[in-house]
Write an enzyme that holds these catalytic residues in place. Sequence first.
Site, mmCIF file in Angstrom:
data_model
loop_
_atom_site.group_PDB
_atom_site.id
_atom_site.type_symbol
_atom_site.label_atom_id
_atom_site.label_comp_id
_atom_site.label_asym_id
_atom_site.label_seq_id
_atom_site.Cartn_x
_atom_site.Cartn_y
_atom_site.Cartn_z
ATOM 1 C CG ASP A 81 15.554 -1.400 1.122
ATOM 2 O OD1 ASP A 81 16.092 -0.393 0.531
ATOM 3 O OD2 ASP A 81 14.814 -1.883 0.563
ATOM 4 C CG ASP B 113 11.304 -4.032 -0.305
ATOM 5 O OD1 ASP B 113 11.580 -2.767 0.725
ATOM 6 O OD2 ASP B 113 11.871 -5.060 0.135
ATOM 7 C CG ASP C 272 12.031 1.265 0.301
ATOM 8 O OD1 ASP C 272 12.271 2.761 1.028
ATOM 9 O OD2 ASP C 272 12.468 0.858 0.503
#
Length: 1174
Positions: A468, A789, A793
């Site tokens: 990310d 997070d 996801d």
Amino acid sequence: MGDMTNSDFYSKNQRNESSHGGEFGCTMEELRSLMELRGTEAVVKIKETYGDTEAICRRLKTSPVEGLPGTTPDLEKRKQIFGQNFIPPKKPKTFLQLVWEALQDVTLIILEIAAIISLGLSFYHPPGESNEGCATAQGGAEDEGEAEAGWIEGAAILLSVICVVLVTAFNDWSKEKQFRGLQSRIEQEQKFTVVRASQVVQIPVAEIVVGDIAQIKYGDLLPADGLFIQGNDLKIDESSLTGESDQVRKSVDKDPMLLSGTHVMEGSGRMVVTAVGVNSQTGIIFTLLGAGGEEEEKKDKKGKMQDGNVDASQSKAKQQDGAAAMEMQPLKSAEGGDADDKKKANMHKKEKSVLQGKLTKLAVQIGKAGLVMSAITVIILVLYFTVDTFVVNKKPWLPECTPVYVQYFVKFFIIGVTVLVVAVPEGLPLAVTISLAYSVKKMMKDNNLVRHLDACETMGNATAICSDKTGTLTTNRMTVVQAYVGDVHYKEVPDPSSINAKTMELLVNAIAINSAYTTKILPPEKEGALPRQVGNKTECGLLGFVLDLKQDYEPVRSQMPEEKLYKVYTFNSVRKSMSTVIKMPDESFRMYSKGASEIVLKKCCRILSGAGEPRVFRPRDRDEMVKKVIEPMACDGLRTICVAYRDFPGNPEPDWDNENDILSDLTCICVVGIEDPVRPEVPEAIRKCQRAGITVRMVTGDNINTARAIAIKCGIIHPGEDFLCLEGKEFNRRIRNEKGEIEQERIDKIWPKLRVLARSSPTDKHTLVKGIIDSTHTEQRQVVAVTGDGTNDGPALKKADVGFAMGIAGTDVAKEASDIILTDDNFSSIVKAVMWGRNVYDSISKFLQFQLTVNVVAVIVAFTGACITQDSPLKAVQMLWVNLIMDTFASLALATEPPTETLLLRKPYGRNKPLISRTMMKNILGHAVYQLTLIFTLLFVGEKMFQIDSGRNTPLHSPPSEHYTIIFNTFVMMQLFNEINARKIHGERNVFDGIFRNPIFCTIVLGTFAIQIVIVQFGGKPFSCSPLQLDQWMWCIFIGLGELVWGQVIATIPTSRLKFLKEAGRLTQKEEIPEEELNEDVEEIDHAERELRRGQILWFRGLNRIQTQIEVVNTFKSGASFQGALRRQSSVTSQSQDVANLSSPSRVSLSNALSSPTSLPPAAAGHPRRESLP
């Protein structure tokens, strides 16, 4: 407290019930039966019995706005009456149980039997003992005293068996303890937000009591049952309880029931807690599964009775449930026992990592070879003895001689068993366990909280990391640095005076009201530090912008409290915007909206001019704005956010559910550019990854220009290289065919060059990860790590070989789906994980190299010695001692080598790299040659070299000879020095490099040396040793030192010349597992299915009545975060799991439960499969 069974829990709570019934307006039973209901039934019941949710709050003596007073006596009383939010874990195995398990080892059992027979025979003195006729081929005098000492060997073998068992049990015990410590740490870290005495506080989940007002938001895992009081747009994923993958919309008037163990997928709100711990829906199911440990026989009867009562009381709510209570009992008795055994069997399987799979396979192969050798040894010894005695010397078989002959045969049998014991490398599994446990413990210090042991070692083989951007690569401290307000593009925060007053008011209101009220900016903790940002970081950036404009958002919020907000469209990955509707004093409505600029601007038809008046904003104006404002901001790596508003008439009221119409025709207030600086240590970490052969890809929801700018800053892409940066839409267009289906070969064209995927949805992330993992484009299958997070996801984290969740910013759902939690949210911690993973692999290889040298030598020496001299030069007890040093101590010494940066200088090993490389094979055989040469020299000409009596051909109970003691001592010395050689496996020259950084290694080597001195000098008869002189000791040590010199000689020989060397312990690419292992797995599944059939009818009948499905078994065993201890018992029932149900928090697949590294197709696994073969 933890040992209390669930039934005790209940009876205690029920006793309290009667005494405290009057304290609160409703009893635990009433609340529990209320929570059984769903939807409209529940609403009706609340209306009839209580009036409304407010009334329930009053009865529970709590306030929906201020929460509980939070005084200790009140909390204690609530805990006493309604129970604690705690489900008693299963009892850990006791040390004695572990000892008993260690004793089940086959080789140990054989040894024990042999030792007992030997003991028995040594005490039996037949009358024919003195008969000369029995004297065997080997003559020689025998002292009376020595004959008496015949029992010593048997006793010594038993003693060494006890040693081995205790060491094994202790290791298992400490591993178990470590695992529980880890689980409890994960559980303690789980906190939840509640309101107490009007203060919003975070408390550990276990502290939540009935009557607490809990704040729930997107990404939470609900810790207790409750009723929804107030909130907006709340959607819950209840698949963990119901098996339905659709998200359930919650509202006060239609469906206010919130259940523990379910996930908040969207929205936010407040709930009043009505049931905790064993009384919550999850708790009730756990009780039925017997997680409280009633399966133990002694409590079985009592437990069942009480369980029956509980069920009966529970089913008063619905009459038809009366039958459930009856049916639950056979379920308990039929399943209880077996389920427990099955769990026991599966517990270790789940923990087995791929490396352990490879090793177990290797150990079995070596073991088989050892078995053959030992059988041949015994047969040769017996034949030689019988031929020699009865044919060559023509002795008759006298009845009184039988015991003497039997004693000989037992001695041969013991020698055979000893060869077997030495051959079987039982230290291998131990080495893996120690190495993994040690790494996990140390990784804690490096901010990696490992939830699944094998993830640690898989990480060493990672070839790709999909990371990310926000929070992982960047600091996640958002600040507004540029703004476009009133037709002016400010390159820094504008002066408040330069902004029109009307615009300013709209701007402040739009930001203050249209953001979660939990998001705040607090004063810094220390002088001179930055203000603390609490809540959503992007919103913090905007609130910070308000403060920078010398305005304040608090008064706006207190004027328009959260309860007064008319409607909220919360942010989600589809909308990419958030909107809040408020009612104006004149009954009309105003909606504030904010979100990704290109998305919100598309919906704007007007924009505020410098005078604060809206003017028309045409598509071509928008294109110009994108070019002149948004792209330049994005190219500076800024995140662009557009803030807008829209007014609606109060009459007729708009249709709020028609989102598309509502979210259009907006007026743009401003566009801001938010900077999220790159973490200072990230570029270096990424450079290390690239040097180590790991490709880092950035997957983000941000605009492509922002993403590219950050990627360049991080060093993910270097200008001038051949790489791809795609947006989610373009990515999807390229990988789908005309029918819109994803094609693997299309993905294969893209992923090798793809470095940045921007504006991506969670499904894109999952598609990319799956595409890379399933790709056969490269000769090595890719091993992918993913960081995430957000709740969205989850699927990608689960699909990846290793999923990293963020410990600070991560939601519960993400942590649930992950393998490793980064406690500091920092990308550089991932590099540490790679280092540890590679270190585990290397440690095991070092140990193997050492272990196999010893095995080869010991087996050959025992075998040839027995065949030539009818007696193994290394006695049974000595062999066991050698076995103990080389297995247990060496695994400790070599498995705890700390990792060094040099590990990051090589490419990943890949999945089908053999455990024993050519270089290692060269070392093993090279050292074996040296050791065998010297030992055989000593065996056949040693007595001449040292001028001592020959130890060969001694009679049955003769005293230990110096000759054989020298051989034994030399053998051990060579092993000790070879242990130092084994520290390097890539053919390095300096084997002492970094030796003092590993105190365990030094301690073990010196300790072993000290014990060896004691054994030789004072071991006497039990160890078949006779004390040696100083010069003899010197020779032994000198020969041992020769190992180090010889190691240098071996290192000089180029491996490439030795084409004949085979590698061992590899998993081939084509069939990732050999046929036999696949068959074993199939059998295990069939067996599991048979087990299932038996209780299945009862299962379904019983569990459906509690409105659950069997899936609950997996989800809670492997998913629910407050019952961590059950996580590792793989649940065989995952066969009934819905494959499509990706969002469910369980991470169980049958194939994970099987020990060998299978790779079944996803459909067979019952869950999207995570493979991890090194």
